[in-house]
Enzyme design. Structure first.
Site, short mmCIF file in Angstrom:
data_model
loop_
_atom_site.label_atom_id
_atom_site.label_comp_id
_atom_site.label_asym_id
_atom_site.label_seq_id
_atom_site.Cartn_x
_atom_site.Cartn_y
_atom_site.Cartn_z
N HIS A 109 0.82 -1.22 0.00
CA HIS A 109 0.00 0.00 0.00
C HIS A 109 0.85 1.27 0.00
CE1 HIS A 109 -3.34 -2.70 1.01
NE2 HIS A 109 -2.57 -3.18 1.97
N SER A 146 14.94 21.05 -16.57
CA SER A 146 13.78 21.92 -16.71
C SER A 146 14.18 23.18 -17.47
CB SER A 146 13.23 22.29 -15.33
OG SER A 146 12.32 23.37 -15.43
N LYS A 190 16.48 21.17 -11.42
CA LYS A 190 15.74 19.94 -11.71
C LYS A 190 16.57 18.91 -12.49
CE LYS A 190 11.95 19.20 -11.05
NZ LYS A 190 10.80 19.62 -11.87
N GLU A 246 9.43 8.04 -17.05
CA GLU A 246 8.05 8.52 -17.21
C GLU A 246 7.51 8.19 -18.60
OE1 GLU A 246 8.45 12.29 -14.09
OE2 GLU A 246 8.45 12.65 -16.26
#
Length: 461
Positions: free
Chosen positions: A156, A277, A283, A290
């Site tokens: 979980h 970024s 970043k 992804e």
């Protein structure tokens, strides 16, 4: 417009209709497979006396020149050809005349395209399997190097029990091993040759279908000619296998994304597999992971699209089946690139072992082991569960780990606790005591099985 038909027709095909009907814009992808099938077919025709040896040799030589011209760029697929089959045959006829017209003897475009697609999927399946094997080797290497790298195991998305990175990655080894085994079993099932099925009912020519099949590396000819031209189950099976692979890749990508976050910092992705970024200079984004996660839906879509196309098609061949190609080509390319990228991303990443162990220690992952300690002292498990639950609450109030409790605090809940509780709940002991087959404490046995699997996989190639 270069077409292999037209005697029955008195009008030219409307350009819009031709554009809608044509497939060379995408089926040129299996040019090599089409030529391979034609070479086998003409060789078989000569063996059966349907063509002379001189005619066979002339066709084979011309096919070689066509391939050479395509590879050099001298010959392109432009010119209004309907499909890759008409491209090859039209160029053959243009170069050697009437002899070239004999190539199609005893063959229909229906069994020709069925053959090309089967050859293409089989070739791509072999490449996919090789990529999976490389990924398995990389995952196994991570496991070998991280047998003592402690980390929290989750349920979980909550810290549950301590495991090792080797054990965690071992779960993905099993997933991708199943994927590879699925491909190998599919290859065995699909390895029958549709060539000789004709349009749907075979042919009156004395073809040797077994010989054609052997020339092309098949185990034999398909048993039913109508099934031969209309079967796309193997494509659906590949797409289903690819969808499962992408699901596994997506799950691993999701974990990499989480582990790469500032909150976890379990893994440091190499700069070559990260992006920055345009506005935030600090970043370092896990874009490759992804994208792999996102592209799983693309492969799922291809699978569902073909299932939807095939569900209403009566026997035998119907033009709807032309829709099997573009989506399959894209799904194959997507899956292969994602496997390759995942393998490179994992191989180049650095694992923050100290951070992972600290995270395991801070999340009460050893609470179950503390309860088991009491059970070994004779306390019923349900009572032990309640005792440890109250001690966890105490730790939360004190903002400390269970390891930081004093012996008096342990004993305040149960007199059965003694000094050995600290060893019993250490990460090392918590992991090593889990010795059941498949558990983290049995990692050496798991790694030995993996080594044997990989060795056998390499030997079988």
């Amino acid at each position: 417009m270069a077409q292999l038909w037209g005697g029955r027709f008195t009008k030219e095909t409307d350009q819009l209709v031709f554009n809608f009907n044509q497939s060379i814009s995408f089926d040129q992808k299996f040019f090599a497979q089409d030529v391979r099938g034609s070479r086998a077919h003409v060789t078989m025709l000569a063996k059966q006396g349907i063509l002379s040896e001189a005619e066979r040799d002339e066709i084979l030589t011309c096919l070689d020149t066509i391939v050479a011209d395509v590879e050099s760029g001298k010959l392109t697929f432009e010119g209004g050809y309907e499909d890759i089959h008409s491209f090859v045959e039209a160029n053959l006829i243009e170069r050697i005349g009437d002899t070239g017209k004999k190539l199609h003897t005893g063959r229909s475009r229906n069994d020709q395209v069925a053959l090309d697609m089967r050859l293409y999927v089989r070739d791509e399946l072999d490449e996919t399997e090789a990529l999976l094997l490389n990924l398995l080797k990389t995952i196994h290497g991570i496991m070998e190097e991280n047998k003592d790298t402690y980390m929290p195991g989750f349920t979980h998305l909550q810290k549950a029990q301590p495991v090792t990175l080797a054990h965690h990655m071992g779960a993905y080894f099993e997933m991708f091993k199943r994927d590879r085994d699925h491909l190998l079993s599919l290859r065995e099932r699909m390895n029958v040759c549709p060539l000789g099925s004709g349009a749907l009912a075979g042919t009156t020519y004395p073809l040797d279908r077994a010989y054609s099949a052997a020339l092309l590396g098949f185990d034999g000819a398909c048993a039913n000619s109508m099934d031969g031209v209309s079967d796309r189950d193997y494509v659906l099976e590949y797409l289903s296998a690819a969808a499962t692979m992408m699901m596994h890749l997506s799950r691993l990508s999701e974990e990499i994304i989480i582990w790469n976050s500032n909150e976890y910092q379990f893994i440091e992705l190499d700069d070559t597999y990260s992006t920055g970024s345009s506005i935030m200079p600090q970043k370092k984004n896990p874009d490759i992971a992804e994208l792999i996660r996102g592209k799983s839906g693309r492969v799922y879509g291809a699978m569902m699209s073909l299932y939807t196309t095939m569900k209403g098609i009566p026997l035998a061949y119907d033009k709807d089946m032309q829709e099997d190609k573009e989506m399959t080509f894209d799904a194959i390319d997507t899956t292969k690139s994602c496997i390759h990228l995942m393998e490179g991303m994992l191989k180049s990443s650095v694992w923050n072992k100290a951070r992972m162990e600290k995270s395991a220690a801070q999340g009460f992952t050893n609470a179950t082991d503390a309860a088991d300690y009491l059970v070994r002292k004779g306390v019923p498990f349900r009572d032990a569960h309640g005792i440890i639950g109250r001690l966890v609450l105490l730790c939360i109030e004190k903002n400390c780990a269970m390891d930081d409790l004093s012996l008096e605090e342990w004993k305040s809940e149960c007199d059965a606790f003694d000094e050995d509780i600290y060893e019993a709940i250490s990460m090392k002991v918590c992991v090593e005591r889990r010795l059941t087959e498949g558990a983290p404490g049995a990692m050496e046995e798991e790694l030995a099985k993996n080594r044997t699997y990989l060795e056998n996989a390499v030997k079988s190639r």
